[in-house]
Design a protein around this motif. Sequence first.
Motif, short mmCIF file in Angstrom:
data_model
loop_
_atom_site.label_atom_id
_atom_site.label_comp_id
_atom_site.label_asym_id
_atom_site.label_seq_id
_atom_site.Cartn_x
_atom_site.Cartn_y
_atom_site.Cartn_z
N LEU A 7 -7.81 3.34 3.71
CA LEU A 7 -6.00 2.72 4.11
C LEU A 7 -5.23 3.06 3.10
CD1 LEU A 7 -7.03 -0.54 6.14
CD2 LEU A 7 -6.05 1.57 6.99
N VAL A 8 -5.68 2.95 1.70
CA VAL A 8 -5.07 3.25 0.70
C VAL A 8 -4.70 4.71 0.76
CG1 VAL A 8 -4.89 3.07 -1.77
CG2 VAL A 8 -5.94 1.13 -0.71
N THR A 11 -2.36 5.75 3.84
CA THR A 11 -0.88 5.16 3.52
C THR A 11 -0.19 6.08 2.60
OG1 THR A 11 -1.68 2.85 4.05
CG2 THR A 11 0.44 3.15 2.90
N LEU A 15 3.20 8.65 3.79
CA LEU A 15 4.37 8.28 2.98
C LEU A 15 4.67 9.62 2.18
CD1 LEU A 15 3.67 4.82 1.56
CD2 LEU A 15 5.33 5.48 3.34
N ILE A 44 -3.65 0.60 12.35
CA ILE A 44 -3.42 -0.40 11.59
C ILE A 44 -2.39 -0.11 10.51
CG2 ILE A 44 -4.31 -1.33 9.19
CD1 ILE A 44 -7.16 -1.20 10.54
N MET A 48 1.69 -1.79 10.64
CA MET A 48 2.12 -2.41 9.50
C MET A 48 3.49 -1.71 9.06
SD MET A 48 1.04 -4.88 8.06
CE MET A 48 2.02 -5.29 6.64
N PHE A 49 3.55 -0.25 9.30
CA PHE A 49 4.92 0.37 8.98
C PHE A 49 5.77 -0.21 9.95
CE2 PHE A 49 3.29 4.72 7.11
CZ PHE A 49 2.88 4.12 6.07
N MET A 52 6.99 -3.42 8.66
CA MET A 52 7.52 -3.49 7.38
C MET A 52 9.14 -2.98 7.75
SD MET A 52 4.87 -2.65 4.52
CE MET A 52 4.28 -1.02 5.27
N ARG A 114 17.41 6.38 -3.44
CA ARG A 114 16.28 6.48 -2.15
C ARG A 114 16.48 5.59 -1.10
NH1 ARG A 114 10.25 6.28 -4.02
NH2 ARG A 114 10.21 6.75 -1.83
N SER B 4 -6.69 -5.58 5.60
CA SER B 4 -6.79 -4.24 5.86
C SER B 4 -4.86 -4.11 6.04
CB SER B 4 -7.05 -3.76 7.26
OG SER B 4 -6.67 -4.70 8.25
N GLU B 5 -4.19 -4.96 6.53
CA GLU B 5 -2.86 -4.82 6.52
C GLU B 5 -2.10 -4.98 5.23
OE1 GLU B 5 -1.87 -6.53 10.83
OE2 GLU B 5 -1.97 -7.94 9.41
N LEU B 7 -3.51 -4.15 2.35
CA LEU B 7 -3.58 -2.91 1.54
C LEU B 7 -2.61 -2.09 1.89
CD1 LEU B 7 -7.42 -2.67 1.56
CD2 LEU B 7 -6.23 -2.91 -0.52
N VAL B 8 -2.12 -1.73 3.37
CA VAL B 8 -1.17 -0.68 3.54
C VAL B 8 0.02 -1.13 3.12
CG1 VAL B 8 0.14 0.20 5.67
CG2 VAL B 8 -2.15 -0.24 5.65
N ALA B 9 0.64 -2.55 3.25
CA ALA B 9 1.89 -3.02 2.68
C ALA B 9 1.94 -2.96 0.97
CB ALA B 9 2.06 -4.47 3.10
N THR B 11 0.04 -1.16 -0.95
CA THR B 11 0.13 0.50 -1.48
C THR B 11 1.37 0.97 -1.40
OG1 THR B 11 -2.46 0.79 -0.62
CG2 THR B 11 -0.83 2.91 -0.73
N ASN B 12 2.23 0.72 -0.19
CA ASN B 12 3.45 1.24 -0.06
C ASN B 12 4.35 0.37 -1.21
OD1 ASN B 12 5.94 2.15 1.33
ND2 ASN B 12 6.31 0.02 1.53
N LEU B 15 4.09 2.17 -4.78
CA LEU B 15 4.58 3.62 -4.76
C LEU B 15 6.01 3.37 -4.66
CD1 LEU B 15 2.32 5.36 -1.71
CD2 LEU B 15 2.10 5.72 -4.45
N GLU B 16 6.61 2.30 -4.05
CA GLU B 16 8.09 2.34 -3.98
C GLU B 16 8.58 1.65 -5.23
OE1 GLU B 16 10.50 2.87 -1.58
OE2 GLU B 16 9.25 3.93 -0.52
N ILE B 44 -9.14 -2.69 -5.44
CA ILE B 44 -9.30 -1.46 -4.42
C ILE B 44 -8.12 -0.39 -4.63
CG2 ILE B 44 -9.17 -0.78 -2.14
CD1 ILE B 44 -10.12 -3.80 -1.73
N ILE B 45 -6.96 -0.88 -4.72
CA ILE B 45 -5.80 0.29 -4.85
C ILE B 45 -5.84 0.91 -6.11
CG2 ILE B 45 -3.25 0.30 -4.90
CD1 ILE B 45 -3.12 -2.14 -3.11
N MET B 48 -8.46 3.48 -5.91
CA MET B 48 -8.20 4.86 -5.14
C MET B 48 -7.04 5.62 -5.76
SD MET B 48 -9.86 5.39 -2.84
CE MET B 48 -8.83 6.84 -1.90
N LYS B 51 -8.75 7.74 -8.24
CA LYS B 51 -9.61 8.63 -7.69
C LYS B 51 -8.75 9.72 -6.98
CE LYS B 51 -13.66 8.07 -4.67
NZ LYS B 51 -14.04 6.96 -3.64
N MET B 52 -7.46 9.53 -6.47
CA MET B 52 -6.67 10.70 -5.93
C MET B 52 -5.98 11.21 -7.03
SD MET B 52 -5.08 8.83 -2.57
CE MET B 52 -4.42 7.32 -3.27
N ILE B 54 -3.25 10.09 -8.91
CA ILE B 54 -2.04 9.85 -8.85
C ILE B 54 -1.44 8.78 -9.84
CG2 ILE B 54 -1.68 10.59 -6.47
CD1 ILE B 54 -1.57 7.60 -5.53
#
Lengths: 270, 270
Positions: A7-8, A11, A15, A44, A48-49, A52, A114, B4-5, B7-9, B11-12, B15-16, B44-45, B48, B51-52, B54
């Motif tokens: 999910l991370v 997401t 984006l 999921i 959430m998007f 938000m 932004r 799960s939700e 994590l999406v929120a 992560t965003n 990043l913002e 968790i974030i 990841m 790992k990515m 970033i």
Amino acid sequence: MKRSERLVAMTNFFLEHPRELFSLPYFVNRYEAAKSSISEDIDIIDGMFQKMGIGELTTVSGAAGGVQYIPDLSKENANHCMEELIELLKDPARILPGGYVYMSDILGHPKHIREIGKVFAAAFHGLDIDYVVTVATKGIPLAYAVAQVLGVPVVIIRRDPKVTEGSTVSINYVSGSSRKIQTMVLAKRSIEEGSNVLIVDDFMKAGGTIKGMMNLMQEFNATVKGIGVLAEAEDEDEDRKVDDYISLLKFVEVDEVKQTIQVSKGNYFI
Amino acid sequence: MKRSERLVAMTNFFLEHPRELFSLPYFVNRYEAAKSSISEDIDIIDGMFQKMGIGELTTVSGAAGGVQYIPDLSKENANHCMEELIELLKDPARILPGGYVYMSDILGHPKHIREIGKVFAAAFHGLDIDYVVTVATKGIPLAYAVAQVLGVPVVIIRRDPKVTEGSTVSINYVSGSSRKIQTMVLAKRSIEEGSNVLIVDDFMKAGGTIKGMMNLMQEFNATVKGIGVLAEAEDEDEDRKVDDYISLLKFVEVDEVKQTIQVSKGNYFI
């Protein structure tokens, strides 16, 4: 990879790739997960998007289908963003000789830029745009912020030709407020014939510069699908050269003597 | 809200808000979750993101502490990004009269610009920067992309003063390659005294423009902490005015007769 990690990663991926279509097998492969798991992940993230107010994941069915992130910004978020800007802009220390308002610091801050870009992108959300067009210098950051959300390139019109642009098309136009003849130049290879463009600029008074950009676009057989300005000023002469535009802010009155700035939301919010 | 939700929120959210510090209670409140759950989400974030390649979430302890996202880009990702650009730049159709190379389309694409911005931000990662400084016109998108990742404002030096900037400081300098006297102008209120700046531009040949920016920064008592150019050209005269800079690409040879472009990775990768 666990769902939480996926999910991370997903997401971040959506984006980073607005308005790009990816097939489900692409994600199955990329994240080594079952199609059913990926589908659930997408549900999921989509949920959430939307919650938000930053857009949604839409599914295109068929052989060439897939999922794409269509960014959006809820009117509530857009309103909030403009109210913050209005607070900043009211500061009388911004008044410059001649009744101009200093905005370079706001245009210089990636955070504001932004957010403004997202509001514009939401405003022109349904249009089929190939390029975002602006004129040097102050409109450039705005144009990039919009283009980033729409997933299209930016084209920058210059005031003077440059050798690193190759052959150019140029037009002369009359600046609305100063009534001087000015020039605009654009590299021939910068826009494909018959494209759809969105014009973005930081400020509009009489609209001469915007009108000039529209004329230049005709030379490229491009269709102007939309016009967006961050701020418009009351035009005393009321001979505005452009009718159909979206403004996010409006300078109602700037009084050099009383040292007051009256600024309200633009026509997008009416 | 489910994990799960969240994590999406979150992560965003990270990043913002690059390089902004937020306390754990802030997230506890924002997402109505227990402190222990938020801590696990952050782990968790963080895992990841690393790992990515970033960046990472770093924790600052103490009363004024919290968590912040420090963006980074692995050398592997940076290499990959430059190799893609080199493929695009090799195209002989880019050769312009005079041996110049057309790059406006690349500088116009938010996707490329964002990636280049991330590479620069990683290159100048450890420095304490207050502003990213560039000169109109082509460096602007790059400067914003870097500033976005570093979470600082952009300051744009102009070639000509503008009434909407207020009082300005200007300097004259000698352009290295054309040996002409040119002017640079910057609004007085754009930089606070004693700031640390990062200079970014799209292209450097003899380095006269960069040198001019460095001189202008002295007028503001600003310290130039780093200099980054997207592409440098071989300078035949070898009287380069700037020594300490990072380049991402290097034009080794542009041959108008044979219609070939030789481009390699810049000094950042050596």
